[in-house]
Design a protein around this motif. Structure first.
Motif, PDB file in Angstrom:
ATOM      1  N   GLU A  33      -1.045 -11.197  -4.213  1.00  0.00           N
ATOM      2  CA  GLU A  33       0.104 -11.328  -4.365  1.00  0.00           C
ATOM      3  C   GLU A  33       0.620 -11.474  -6.141  1.00  0.00           C
ATOM      4  N   GLY A  34      -0.280 -11.727  -7.414  1.00  0.00           N
ATOM      5  CA  GLY A  34      -0.099 -11.078  -7.996  1.00  0.00           C
ATOM      6  C   GLY A  34      -0.809 -10.073  -8.720  1.00  0.00           C
ATOM      7  N   VAL A  35      -1.607 -10.203  -8.287  1.00  0.00           N
ATOM      8  CA  VAL A  35      -2.276  -8.275  -8.609  1.00  0.00           C
ATOM      9  C   VAL A  35      -1.683  -7.212  -7.934  1.00  0.00           C
ATOM     10  N   THR A  40       2.865  -2.828  -9.089  1.00  0.00           N
ATOM     11  CA  THR A  40       4.049  -3.004  -8.712  1.00  0.00           C
ATOM     12  C   THR A  40       4.958  -2.225 -10.033  1.00  0.00           C
ATOM     13  N   ALA A  41       4.682  -3.591 -10.536  1.00  0.00           N
ATOM     14  CA  ALA A  41       4.695  -3.430 -12.113  1.00  0.00           C
ATOM     15  C   ALA A  41       4.410  -1.565 -12.279  1.00  0.00           C
ATOM     16  N   ASP A 104      -2.830   5.948  -9.679  1.00  0.00           N
ATOM     17  CA  ASP A 104      -3.677   6.531  -9.177  1.00  0.00           C
ATOM     18  C   ASP A 104      -4.176   5.252  -8.889  1.00  0.00           C
ATOM     19  N   LEU A 105      -4.372   3.824  -9.374  1.00  0.00           N
ATOM     20  CA  LEU A 105      -5.257   2.731  -9.017  1.00  0.00           C
ATOM     21  C   LEU A 105      -3.914   2.028  -8.438  1.00  0.00           C
ATOM     22  N   ALA A 106      -2.562   1.587  -8.800  1.00  0.00           N
ATOM     23  CA  ALA A 106      -2.061   1.486  -7.858  1.00  0.00           C
ATOM     24  C   ALA A 106      -1.580   1.479  -6.724  1.00  0.00           C
ATOM     25  N   ALA A 107      -1.524   2.759  -6.841  1.00  0.00           N
ATOM     26  CA  ALA A 107      -0.580   3.307  -5.600  1.00  0.00           C
ATOM     27  C   ALA A 107      -1.225   2.462  -4.727  1.00  0.00           C
ATOM     28  N   SER A 108      -0.480   2.174  -3.567  1.00  0.00           N
ATOM     29  CA  SER A 108      -1.532   1.987  -1.886  1.00  0.00           C
ATOM     30  C   SER A 108      -1.229   4.047  -1.384  1.00  0.00           C
ATOM     31  N   PRO A 109      -1.875   3.842  -0.418  1.00  0.00           N
ATOM     32  CA  PRO A 109      -2.060   5.276  -0.144  1.00  0.00           C
ATOM     33  C   PRO A 109      -0.300   6.018   0.481  1.00  0.00           C
ATOM     34  N   ALA A 110       0.164   5.150   1.256  1.00  0.00           N
ATOM     35  CA  ALA A 110       1.378   5.548   2.015  1.00  0.00           C
ATOM     36  C   ALA A 110       1.958   5.735   1.083  1.00  0.00           C
ATOM     37  N   PHE A 111       1.463   4.850  -0.485  1.00  0.00           N
ATOM     38  CA  PHE A 111       3.065   5.468  -1.252  1.00  0.00           C
ATOM     39  C   PHE A 111       1.987   6.777  -1.999  1.00  0.00           C
TER      40      PHE A 111
END
Length: 748
Positions: A33-35, A40-41, A104-111
């Motif tokens: 959740e924290g990650v 998201t930030a 690129d690290l934070a984004a999910s495949p869908a995003f």
């Protein structure tokens, strides 16, 4: 440390591993959740915030592009060029930030997929501008060209609102929905300004404007209902301002009063001042709502950190304490469980099977001696041991009571069957006496019927004797022709008139098996007659085979499914222990027990005529083959197994000298006459009859000229009287022959 029981050690280790895994999972969920919040930030800083000014500049470029197409002028072109420069500057910043490694690290495949789609659409902005500059597009097409690019950014927003915190995720979705509602108002503004600048609405423009007004209002009302209370109040305050109300009035005027290709009821300046002000106010409200959303997300992040500390630190301490406690208590647990296991194995493998075996042999068993209580202490394992003591005592007591109950039921069945059998024998004896002295055909016919019913009652009584495990006590000392055995079985079947007996040859059956084989065949023939239509016949035939003598009973009924045939054959081949619950198909149980007694093999198979065929294979040691003297018996039979009365069959010299039962009018396929040598007699002492041996030559020559239809004029009553006389004469002849034979034996 080492445990003496490896399975207990494995289970304790598995428990500790599962506890550790549970702690790790809880810590990971909290950490995730924290990650997620951190990612998201990161996406908010690298993508969402740079896209907000880009959306504003694209909306403004769309409005100016539509105005240039609607009213071309140098001033309009200059304003559009300046706006395009501002859009390109913001677009360059957006592409630089969105292409960073952190995103690129934070984004999910869908995003990532939605972001790449938005970047591709933005790259097509140059091509759209060329089409607008060459004036190949009308006002509606011009607005749509840039609207497609804006929509790709909003689709990117949709894939970012899946946060673990439900409230934050719901607020984020509501914020995106309000931004979409503002986009609908911006499309409406661009279309209206273009039409008003041109001085008229084209039919397609007016229809599109009406649709946009309806969609924008519906989208706004739906999105406001999902906003937090503070944001709802802020929007309602905005909706109550005169500027907002004036925009609603102008929308109604244009949708209700505007006519295509005529001067609209609202001027371009009036619309521009009101619409631009409302768009600016709504953008400011959305900015405040977004800042509040980010603040709430930050508070959620702080709570996640606190939960991470609690779940990680305190959970780890609990895991360590559980490991220490498990190790200290494992030894005592293993010792108690090993003792309990040994007691259970002793009960299951030694004591309980021994008790059951002794009960089966008729011995008496003391429950307290066979189930001594075991001591396991007073702890939880000791309580389980006490429960085990109760279980073993109950199991042994139940086995004893069940054995006693079964033996009592068998004794009752045997007693009732023996009594019934004795009464039926006395009844048959009385009927024989009555049949001998009765000469009236009608009365004799009724006596034969009663005799037949009594014979069937005797078979039912013998069924009970077989079920109880005893012998029916019907026996012959000498061998009996196989055809007489089959006829004796027919005498115990209700619908014997539907049975056709095929030629049996000169084969006989050993006397010790005659009674049981008659009973076995009667059960099978009864089934064949009962489970076939009343208009069909059942055929019984037999022949000598390599391993003995095979009898086949074939019906023309509906037959049995392959599964039922297999189940019936299994029940006959391996009869289960009789119990009160297995009341279905008791006939097959009786057949299996009788066949098991003499080594007879009985099997069922499908008949090619659609019914079922029962095959009875008599072993060779029970068969007197063709050519043997059937009058020679197998020696004296034990007197205790002889019944008080036996069926008087042709070829049974030890039968009582009394009238036979009702002659069964069984349709038998005639055998060709065999000439017998002079002075040859049947086992009963009667001479063999040779057809036409004593006829005068003239009668023998004219036999073929006799009218075969002479008997067609006889009535059924005449035929009955003739058959009755024939039966009476046959009985008298047999009785006289038996008397003469006995007198001859006495003289010798």
């Amino acid at each position: 440390m080492r445990f003496r029981n490896s399975r207990i050690r494995t289970k304790v280790a598995a428990l500790l591993v599962s506890l550790t895994a549970l702690w790790a999972f809880a810590a990971w969920v909290t950490l995730r959740e924290g990650v997620t919040l951190v990612w998201t930030a990161t996406l908010n800083t690298g993508v969402i915030q740079p896209s907000q000014p880009l959306l504003t500049e694209l909306q403004e470029e769309r409005r100016l592009s539509v105005l240039r197409v609607a009213a071309p002028s140098p001033r309009a072109r200059q304003e559009l060029e300046r706006q395009r420069a501002r859009t390109d500057s913001v677009l360059a910043d957006f592409e630089r930030l969105a292409g960073g490694k952190n995103v690129d690290l934070a984004a999910s495949p869908a995003f990532k997929a939605r972001l790449n789609q938005a970047l591709q659409q933005l790259q097509g902005l140059t091509q759209a501008r060329k089409a607008i500059d060459t004036t190949t597009l009308d006002r509606v097409q011009t607005g749509d060209a840039i609207t497609q690019i804006i929509d790709s950014i909003y689709r990117m927003y949709d894939s970012l609102t899946s946060l673990d915190d439900e409230q934050v995720a719901r607020d984020a979705q509501s914020n995106v929905a309000m931004n979409r509602a503002r986009e609908q108002l911006a499309q409406e503004d661009a279309l209206a300004q273009g039409a008003l600048a041109a001085g008229q609405f084209a039919p397609a423009e007016l229809a599109r404007f009406t649709q946009l007004v309806g969609v924008q209002r519906w989208f706004t009302d739906k999105s406001v209902a999902e906003l937090p209370t503070v944001d709802q109040e802020a929007y309602r305050s905005l909706a109550a301002t005169p500027k907002f109300q004036r925009l609603r009035q102008m929308e109604d005027m244009l949708t209700q009063n505007a006519v295509p290709r005529r001067t609209p009821p609202v001027t371009a300046e009036q619309w521009r001042q009101v619409a631009q002000g409302v768009l600016t106010d709504r953008a400011r409200t959305l900015q405040v709502s977004g800042d509040a959303l980010i603040q709430r997300a930050g508070d959620v992040g702080a709570g996640i950190v606190v939960r991470l500390v609690l779940a990680g630190g305190l959970g780890l301490l609990a895991v360590v304490a559980s490991i220490v406690l498990s190790i200290t208590t494992a030894r005592a647990l293993v010792a108690q469980l090993e003792k309990l296991r040994a007691a259970a194995l002793e009960l299951a493998n030694e004591r309980l099977p021994g008790v059951v075996a002794r009960l089966a042999q008729g011995e008496k068993v003391d429950v307290r001696v066979e189930a001594p209580p075991l001591e396991f202490g007073t702890d939880l394992i000791g309580q389980v041991g006490s429960a085990f003591n109760t279980v073993q005592e109950t199991a042994i007591r139940t086995a004893v009571e069940e054995a006693q109950l079964r033996q009592s039921i068998r004794d009752i069945l045997l007693s009732l069957a023996r009594r019934t059998q004795s009464l039926v024998h006395r009844q048959l004896t009385l009927l024989d006496v009555m049949e001998r002295r009765e000469s009236d055909a009608e009365e004799l016919k009724d006596l034969f019927r009663i005799d037949h019913l009594a014979t069937r009652m005797r078979r039912n009584a013998e069924n009970l004797i077989v079920l109880s495990g005893a012998s029916p006590a019907r026996a012959w000392r000498r061998s009996v022709p196989m055809v007489d055995v089959v006829r004796g079985a027919l005498a115990e079947v209700e619908d014997y008139t539907r049975v056709t007996v095929m030629p049996m040859g000169q084969t006989g059956l050993t006397g010790r098996a005659v009674g049981d084989v008659i009973h076995l065949l009667a059960e099978l023939i009864e089934n064949a007659v009962s489970f076939s239509p009343p208009y069909t016949t059942v055929q019984v035939g037999g022949q000598v085979v390599a391993s003995g003598y095979a009898l086949e009973i074939e019906d023309r009924g509906l037959g049995m499914s392959p599964e039922d045939v297999d189940a019936a054959n299994e029940r006959i081949a391996n009869p289960p222990d009789f119990n009160l619950s297995s009341t279905a198909r008791l006939g097959l149980y009786v057949v299996s027990r009788l066949a098991e007694r003499h080594g007879i093999k009985v099997s069922l198979k499908a008949s090619p005529y659609g019914g079922t065929t029962a095959v009875v294979l008599l072993p060779i040691d029970l068969v007197i083959e063709d050519g043997d003297d059937l009058s020679q018996g197998t020696g004296p039979f034990p007197e205790q197994e002889r019944g008080p009365r036996k069926i008087a069959l042709v070829g049974a010299p030890d039968a009582d000298p009394e009238p036979a039962q009702e002659v069964v009018p069984v349709p038998v396929v005639p055998e060709p006459p065999r000439p017998a040598p002079p002075a040859s007699f049947t086992p009963s002492g009667l001479p063999f009859r040779v057809p036409q041996a004593n006829l005068a030559p003239a009668l023998a020559d004219n036999t073929a000229d006799l009218d075969e239809d002479d008997e067609d004029d006889r009535s059924p009553e005449d035929i009955r009287k003739i058959m009755g006389s024939f039966q009476s004469g046959t009985r008298k002849g047999r009785s006289e022959a038996a008397r003469l034979q006995n007198e001859g034996s006495d003289d010798q």
